[in-house]
Design a protein around this motif. Structure first.
Motif, PDB file in Angstrom:
ATOM      1  N   SER A  32      10.207   7.270   2.423  1.00 46.94           N
ATOM      2  CA  SER A  32       9.298   6.200   2.013  1.00 46.94           C
ATOM      3  C   SER A  32       7.989   6.255   2.807  1.00 46.94           C
ATOM      4  O   SER A  32       7.950   6.767   3.927  1.00 46.94           O
ATOM      5  CB  SER A  32       9.957   4.832   2.216  1.00 46.94           C
ATOM      6  OG  SER A  32      10.082   4.549   3.598  1.00 46.94           O
ATOM      7  N   ARG A  33       6.928   5.710   2.206  1.00 50.65           N
ATOM      8  CA  ARG A  33       5.654   5.627   2.913  1.00 50.65           C
ATOM      9  C   ARG A  33       5.805   4.762   4.149  1.00 50.65           C
ATOM     10  O   ARG A  33       5.211   5.019   5.190  1.00 50.65           O
ATOM     11  CB  ARG A  33       4.560   5.060   1.989  1.00 50.65           C
ATOM     12  CG  ARG A  33       3.165   5.178   2.640  1.00 50.65           C
ATOM     13  CD  ARG A  33       2.201   4.109   2.200  1.00 50.65           C
ATOM     14  NE  ARG A  33       2.647   2.767   2.404  1.00 50.65           N
ATOM     15  CZ  ARG A  33       2.554   2.099   3.584  1.00 50.65           C
ATOM     16  NH1 ARG A  33       2.071   2.675   4.644  1.00 50.65           N
ATOM     17  NH2 ARG A  33       2.971   0.860   3.669  1.00 50.65           N
ATOM     18  N   ARG A  34       6.630   3.736   4.052  1.00 43.64           N
ATOM     19  CA  ARG A  34       6.881   2.851   5.192  1.00 43.64           C
ATOM     20  C   ARG A  34       7.456   3.636   6.372  1.00 43.64           C
ATOM     21  O   ARG A  34       7.090   3.397   7.516  1.00 43.64           O
ATOM     22  CB  ARG A  34       7.837   1.730   4.774  1.00 43.64           C
ATOM     23  CG  ARG A  34       8.332   0.880   5.909  1.00 43.64           C
ATOM     24  CD  ARG A  34       7.518  -0.347   6.025  1.00 43.64           C
ATOM     25  NE  ARG A  34       8.001  -1.145   7.147  1.00 43.64           N
ATOM     26  CZ  ARG A  34       7.238  -1.928   7.828  1.00 43.64           C
ATOM     27  NH1 ARG A  34       5.976  -2.064   7.507  1.00 43.64           N
ATOM     28  NH2 ARG A  34       7.708  -2.621   8.825  1.00 43.64           N
TER      29      ARG A  34
END
Length: 93
Positions: A32-34
């Motif tokens: 994920s980008r997170r």
């Protein structure tokens, strides 16, 4: 590098230098980008805390190199840079 924050800062700078967004890197890695954000911000984790504690205890430092067109470039942290700058001013090799 002395901390997860140092490593994260390096990775974030390198990602940006390579023209990638966090989302693009995340897609390439299948995460994920997170999670990319957390890595780049040096968010503490059990693994990174233990890794850098072990390095400190053993008197070791993590060195990271990035490949560029002219070959690898060693990354120097702020503490090393101030020592190297001092050596350059005083003529020490």
């Amino acid at each position: 590098m002395l901390s997860a924050q140092d490593l994260g800062r390096f990775l974030g700078d390198l990602r940006a230098e390579r023209g990638l967004t966090q989302a693009q890197l995340a897609d390439e890695l299948g995460i994920s980008r997170r999670y990319v954000y957390e890595i780049e911000s040096g968010k503490p984790s059990l693994y990174s805390d233990r890794l850098f504690a072990t390095l400190r205890l053993l008197g070791a430092r993590l060195t990271v190199e990035a490949e560029v067109d002219d070959g690898p470039v060693e990354v120097v942290d702020d503490r090393q840079r101030s020592v190297l700058d001092g050596e350059a001013r005083h003529g020490t090799p």
